[in-house]
Scaffold this active site. Structure first.
Site, PDB file in Angstrom:
ATOM      1  N   LYS A   1      14.764  -3.200 -16.677  1.00  0.00           N
ATOM      2  CA  LYS A   1      13.960  -2.263 -16.501  1.00  0.00           C
ATOM      3  C   LYS A   1      14.487  -1.473 -15.316  1.00  0.00           C
ATOM      4  O   LYS A   1      14.121  -0.161 -15.077  1.00  0.00           O
ATOM      5  CB  LYS A   1      12.754  -2.716 -16.043  1.00  0.00           C
ATOM      6  CG  LYS A   1      11.808  -3.298 -17.124  1.00  0.00           C
ATOM      7  CD  LYS A   1      11.935  -2.354 -18.379  1.00  0.00           C
ATOM      8  CE  LYS A   1      10.519  -1.333 -18.104  1.00  0.00           C
ATOM      9  NZ  LYS A   1      10.537  -0.059 -19.683  1.00  0.00           N
TER      10      LYS A   1
ATOM     11  N   TYR B   1      13.235  -9.298 -16.364  1.00  0.00           N
ATOM     12  CA  TYR B   1      12.787  -8.266 -16.790  1.00  0.00           C
ATOM     13  C   TYR B   1      12.860  -7.411 -15.931  1.00  0.00           C
ATOM     14  O   TYR B   1      13.404  -5.784 -15.884  1.00  0.00           O
ATOM     15  CB  TYR B   1      11.978  -9.186 -16.915  1.00  0.00           C
ATOM     16  CG  TYR B   1      10.859  -7.849 -17.733  1.00  0.00           C
ATOM     17  CD1 TYR B   1      11.422  -7.074 -18.551  1.00  0.00           C
ATOM     18  CD2 TYR B   1       9.665  -7.265 -16.291  1.00  0.00           C
ATOM     19  CE1 TYR B   1      10.198  -5.892 -18.297  1.00  0.00           C
ATOM     20  CE2 TYR B   1       8.441  -6.125 -16.307  1.00  0.00           C
ATOM     21  CZ  TYR B   1       8.817  -5.948 -18.216  1.00  0.00           C
ATOM     22  OH  TYR B   1       8.360  -4.630 -18.047  1.00  0.00           O
TER      23      TYR B   1
ATOM     24  N   THR C   1       7.849   0.225 -14.696  1.00  0.00           N
ATOM     25  CA  THR C   1       6.684  -0.878 -14.361  1.00  0.00           C
ATOM     26  C   THR C   1       6.900  -0.936 -13.002  1.00  0.00           C
ATOM     27  O   THR C   1       7.993  -1.238 -12.198  1.00  0.00           O
ATOM     28  CB  THR C   1       7.024  -2.122 -14.762  1.00  0.00           C
ATOM     29  OG1 THR C   1       6.422  -3.593 -14.787  1.00  0.00           O
ATOM     30  CG2 THR C   1       8.554  -2.601 -14.815  1.00  0.00           C
ATOM     31  N   ASP C   2       5.619  -1.365 -12.192  1.00  0.00           N
ATOM     32  CA  ASP C   2       5.270  -1.299 -11.244  1.00  0.00           C
ATOM     33  C   ASP C   2       6.190  -2.945 -10.754  1.00  0.00           C
ATOM     34  O   ASP C   2       6.920  -3.058  -9.370  1.00  0.00           O
ATOM     35  CB  ASP C   2       4.227  -1.375 -10.640  1.00  0.00           C
ATOM     36  CG  ASP C   2       3.663  -3.189 -11.250  1.00  0.00           C
ATOM     37  OD1 ASP C   2       3.586  -3.475 -11.922  1.00  0.00           O
ATOM     38  OD2 ASP C   2       2.345  -3.490 -10.486  1.00  0.00           O
ATOM     39  N   GLU C   3       6.894  -3.017 -11.667  1.00  0.00           N
ATOM     40  CA  GLU C   3       7.524  -4.686 -11.127  1.00  0.00           C
ATOM     41  C   GLU C   3       8.704  -4.180 -10.676  1.00  0.00           C
ATOM     42  O   GLU C   3       9.693  -5.485  -9.928  1.00  0.00           O
ATOM     43  CB  GLU C   3       7.981  -5.364 -12.467  1.00  0.00           C
ATOM     44  CG  GLU C   3       6.618  -5.867 -13.107  1.00  0.00           C
ATOM     45  CD  GLU C   3       6.196  -7.012 -14.028  1.00  0.00           C
ATOM     46  OE1 GLU C   3       7.047  -8.369 -14.001  1.00  0.00           O
ATOM     47  OE2 GLU C   3       5.317  -7.379 -14.933  1.00  0.00           O
TER      48      GLU C   3
HETATM   49  P1  NAD Z   1       5.974  -4.923 -26.117  1.00  0.00           P
HETATM   50  O1  NAD Z   1       6.643  -6.156 -25.714  1.00  0.00           O
HETATM   51  O2  NAD Z   1       4.265  -4.859 -27.098  1.00  0.00           O
HETATM   52  O3  NAD Z   1       6.223  -3.852 -27.571  1.00  0.00           O
HETATM   53  C1  NAD Z   1       8.081  -3.587 -27.578  1.00  0.00           C
HETATM   54  C2  NAD Z   1       8.554  -2.933 -28.888  1.00  0.00           C
HETATM   55  O4  NAD Z   1       9.645  -2.161 -28.581  1.00  0.00           O
HETATM   56  C3  NAD Z   1       8.295  -3.679 -30.244  1.00  0.00           C
HETATM   57  O5  NAD Z   1       7.351  -3.016 -30.893  1.00  0.00           O
HETATM   58  C4  NAD Z   1       9.245  -4.395 -30.160  1.00  0.00           C
HETATM   59  O6  NAD Z   1      10.219  -4.527 -31.257  1.00  0.00           O
HETATM   60  C5  NAD Z   1      10.090  -2.689 -29.526  1.00  0.00           C
HETATM   61  N1  NAD Z   1      11.959  -2.982 -29.238  1.00  0.00           N
HETATM   62  C6  NAD Z   1      12.279  -3.907 -28.627  1.00  0.00           C
HETATM   63  N2  NAD Z   1      13.799  -3.980 -28.914  1.00  0.00           N
HETATM   64  C7  NAD Z   1      14.100  -3.038 -29.556  1.00  0.00           C
HETATM   65  C8  NAD Z   1      15.251  -2.158 -29.838  1.00  0.00           C
HETATM   66  N3  NAD Z   1      16.754  -2.643 -29.532  1.00  0.00           N
HETATM   67  N4  NAD Z   1      15.084  -1.164 -30.359  1.00  0.00           N
HETATM   68  C9  NAD Z   1      14.061  -0.622 -30.719  1.00  0.00           C
HETATM   69  N5  NAD Z   1      13.030  -1.229 -30.991  1.00  0.00           N
HETATM   70  C10 NAD Z   1      13.189  -2.086 -30.071  1.00  0.00           C
HETATM   71  O7  NAD Z   1       6.114  -3.931 -24.913  1.00  0.00           O
HETATM   72  P2  NAD Z   1       3.940  -3.184 -23.851  1.00  0.00           P
HETATM   73  O8  NAD Z   1       3.372  -3.812 -23.877  1.00  0.00           O
HETATM   74  O9  NAD Z   1       3.698  -2.564 -25.767  1.00  0.00           O
HETATM   75  O10 NAD Z   1       5.479  -2.434 -23.676  1.00  0.00           O
HETATM   76  C11 NAD Z   1       6.390  -1.130 -23.268  1.00  0.00           C
HETATM   77  C12 NAD Z   1       6.542  -0.408 -22.902  1.00  0.00           C
HETATM   78  O11 NAD Z   1       6.067  -0.448 -20.839  1.00  0.00           O
HETATM   79  C13 NAD Z   1       7.240  -1.580 -22.122  1.00  0.00           C
HETATM   80  O12 NAD Z   1       8.892  -0.664 -21.445  1.00  0.00           O
HETATM   81  C14 NAD Z   1       7.805  -2.371 -20.703  1.00  0.00           C
HETATM   82  O13 NAD Z   1       8.684  -2.428 -19.801  1.00  0.00           O
HETATM   83  C15 NAD Z   1       6.408  -1.548 -20.508  1.00  0.00           C
HETATM   84  N6  NAD Z   1       5.158  -1.746 -19.178  1.00  0.00           N
HETATM   85  C16 NAD Z   1       4.651  -2.550 -19.758  1.00  0.00           C
HETATM   86  C17 NAD Z   1       3.831  -3.508 -18.808  1.00  0.00           C
HETATM   87  C18 NAD Z   1       2.525  -3.818 -19.518  1.00  0.00           C
HETATM   88  O14 NAD Z   1       1.716  -4.403 -19.210  1.00  0.00           O
HETATM   89  N7  NAD Z   1       3.132  -4.707 -21.138  1.00  0.00           N
HETATM   90  C19 NAD Z   1       3.713  -2.825 -18.255  1.00  0.00           C
HETATM   91  C20 NAD Z   1       4.376  -1.566 -17.478  1.00  0.00           C
HETATM   92  C21 NAD Z   1       4.960  -0.947 -18.128  1.00  0.00           C
HETATM   93  P1  TYD Z   2       1.977 -11.937 -17.070  1.00  0.00           P
HETATM   94  O1  TYD Z   2       1.146 -11.692 -17.987  1.00  0.00           O
HETATM   95  O2  TYD Z   2       3.427 -12.393 -17.963  1.00  0.00           O
HETATM   96  O3  TYD Z   2       2.764 -10.204 -16.565  1.00  0.00           O
HETATM   97  P2  TYD Z   2       3.625  -9.766 -15.557  1.00  0.00           P
HETATM   98  O4  TYD Z   2       4.292 -11.157 -15.541  1.00  0.00           O
HETATM   99  O5  TYD Z   2       4.339  -8.827 -16.254  1.00  0.00           O
HETATM  100  O6  TYD Z   2       2.996  -9.504 -14.183  1.00  0.00           O
HETATM  101  O7  TYD Z   2       1.107 -12.703 -16.230  1.00  0.00           O
HETATM  102  C1  TYD Z   2       0.297 -11.770 -15.312  1.00  0.00           C
HETATM  103  C2  TYD Z   2       0.448 -12.515 -14.606  1.00  0.00           C
HETATM  104  O8  TYD Z   2      -0.028 -13.968 -14.661  1.00  0.00           O
HETATM  105  C3  TYD Z   2       1.803 -13.147 -13.983  1.00  0.00           C
HETATM  106  O9  TYD Z   2       1.704 -13.474 -12.913  1.00  0.00           O
HETATM  107  C4  TYD Z   2       1.782 -14.643 -14.240  1.00  0.00           C
HETATM  108  C5  TYD Z   2       0.409 -15.235 -14.654  1.00  0.00           C
HETATM  109  N1  TYD Z   2       0.164 -15.425 -15.778  1.00  0.00           N
HETATM  110  C6  TYD Z   2      -0.460 -17.959 -15.862  1.00  0.00           C
HETATM  111  O10 TYD Z   2      -0.484 -17.256 -14.887  1.00  0.00           O
HETATM  112  N2  TYD Z   2      -0.310 -18.164 -17.194  1.00  0.00           N
HETATM  113  C7  TYD Z   2       0.420 -17.233 -18.458  1.00  0.00           C
HETATM  114  O11 TYD Z   2       0.504 -18.340 -19.186  1.00  0.00           O
HETATM  115  C8  TYD Z   2       1.059 -16.511 -18.077  1.00  0.00           C
HETATM  116  C9  TYD Z   2       1.336 -15.777 -19.315  1.00  0.00           C
HETATM  117  C10 TYD Z   2       1.120 -15.620 -17.092  1.00  0.00           C
END
Ligand code: NAD
Ligand code: TYD
Length: 335
Positions: free
Chosen positions: A153, A149, A124-126
């Site tokens: 990561k 988090y 993640t960019d985070e």
């Molecule tokens: P999500 O939370 O929707 O899904 C995570 C999945 O992992 C779920 O299906 C969960 O059951 C499974 N899981 C959790 N713990 C597990 C374990 N111990 N063993 C096996 N399975 C397990 O997440 P997402 O939003 O789809 O993100 C997917 C990946 O991308 C993550 O690694 C996240 O850090 C990364 N990512 C997400 C975003 C975003 O905006 N959603 C951005 C950048 C990177």
């Molecule tokens: P989020 O979707 O949790 O992603 P991330 O924290 O990984 O960027 O949140 C996106 C942005 O929105 C973040 O700056 C936190 C803010 N936020 C709110 O203002 N209200 C909310 O209810 C949530 C879930 C997030």
């Protein structure tokens, strides 16, 4: 080709599986997922008809379960499984360390044992922390994660790089900005705001709402993952973003406008602890080297996402109530 996917019942992993199954009808696709609160098999129902699709319930911290599920000489492992929500990591970091750190190392070890040809790690960019205005986070910038988090990561991707450097594992890392689109669990900002707005419920805005995120549609992310899997350089890291940076309040105003709902739903609440002010990825490397670019403009992607959530009231109700979890407990038992 045999491809092993962790976390394929979550938001991005399930989008990846749906797209891969459509594109490569003869591949073996193994979805390995623990089915935590974020894992929902409704998300991959579409792929169930694919002849090579298999679901295996398991925890990535469990080496024996991984050994039993990963085929020898598997062509690729795509690692999505993670605890992914910042607010939950602030409440308790334990599961984040177990899954994101220990789970990733366990998966890397078994990937080596099984002779996996390529390991694509989703980061993640985070991990770069908050980026000052006018600056961008590049692939070789130092990591400075600031939430539990992001710290977990950052550790995970260091472990993937260490496995590449020390043991020659063909690992590639992709760091994505904030994803949005269908099937996203309604705890993240866009699906939470959207589902609340559809019911005229207030939308919590953390602090002043001026925190900037770069929004990318999940289908653009999946196209980038495919490009990196197929053409990325071994050991390299690639950034992807939507080239759509917006302060949260401006994003929510746009969303409400598209929904035809009033901005009076926006409700300022206490800020998130340690809230990162701005994420900003430089994604010119993947554009230059692999020719990938985000193709879905934010307005179009938001309109499509709104239409999906409007039509999927049952999915939303089941996700919110956790109904699918009771069913999994009956079918698969406790892990
Ligand atoms: P999500 O939370 O929707 O899904 C995570 C999945 O992992 C779920 O299906 C969960 O059951 C499974 N899981 C959790 N713990 C597990 C374990 N111990 N063993 C096996 N399975 C397990 O997440 P997402 O939003 O789809 O993100 C997917 C990946 O991308 C993550 O690694 C996240 O850090 C990364 N990512 C997400 C975003 C975003 O905006 N959603 C951005 C950048 C990177
Ligand atoms: P989020 O979707 O949790 O992603 P991330 O924290 O990984 O960027 O949140 C996106 C942005 O929105 C973040 O700056 C936190 C803010 N936020 C709110 O203002 N209200 C909310 O209810 C949530 C879930 C997030």
């Amino acid at each position: 080709m045999a491809i092993f996917i962790t976390g394929g019942a979550g938001f991005i992993g399930s989008a990846f599986i749906r797209a891969w199954a459509k594109r490569y009808p003869t591949d073996t696709i193994i979805n390995f997922d623990k089915l935590t609160y974020a894992g929902n098999l409704d998300n991959v129902a579409e792929a169930a008809d694919h002849p090579g699709y298999q679901f295996r319930r398991g925890d990535i911290c469990d080496a024996a379960a991984l050994r039993a599920a990963i085929p020898d000489g598997c062509d690729a492992i795509v690692h999505f499984a993670a605890e992914s929500h910042v607010d939950r990591s602030i409440l308790s970091a334990r599961e984040f360390i177990l899954t994101n750190v220990l789970g990733t190392q366990t998966l890397l070890d078994v990937a080596r044992e099984k002779g996996a040809r390529r390991f694509l790690h989703i980061s993640t960019d985070e991990v770069g922390g908050s980026i000052p205005d006018g600056h961008f986070f590049a692939e070789d910038s130092p990591l400075a994660p600031s939430s539990p988090y992001a710290a977990s990561k950052a550790a995970a991707e260091h472990l993937a790089r260490a496995a590449a450097h020390t043991f020659g594992l063909d690992a590639v890392i992709i760091r994505a900005s904030n994803n949005y689109g269908p099937y996203q669990f309604p705890e993240k900002l866009i699906p939470l705001a959207l589902t609340n707005a559809l019911e005229d419920r207030p939308i919590p805005v953390y602090g002043d709402g001026q925190q900037v995120r770069d929004w990318i549609h999940v289908d653009d992310t999946c196209a980038a993952l495919r490009a990196v899997l197929e053409k990325g350089q071994s050991g390299a890291t690639y950034h992807i973003g939507g080239r759509s940076p917006l302060p949260n309040r401006a994003l929510l105003t746009k969303l409400l406008d598209l929904l035809g709902k009033p901005t009076s739903l926006l409700t300022e609440v206490a800020d998130r602890l340690g809230h990162d002010r701005r994420y900003a990825v430089d994604c010119s490397k993947i554009e230059r080297e692999l020719g990938w670019r985000p193709e879905i403009p934010l307005e179009e992607g938001l309109a499509q996402t709104i239409a999906w959530y409007r039509e999927q009231a049952t999915w939303v109700a089941r996700a919110r109530s956790g109904e699918y979890r009771q069913y999994y407990a009956q079918v698969y038992g406790a892990l």
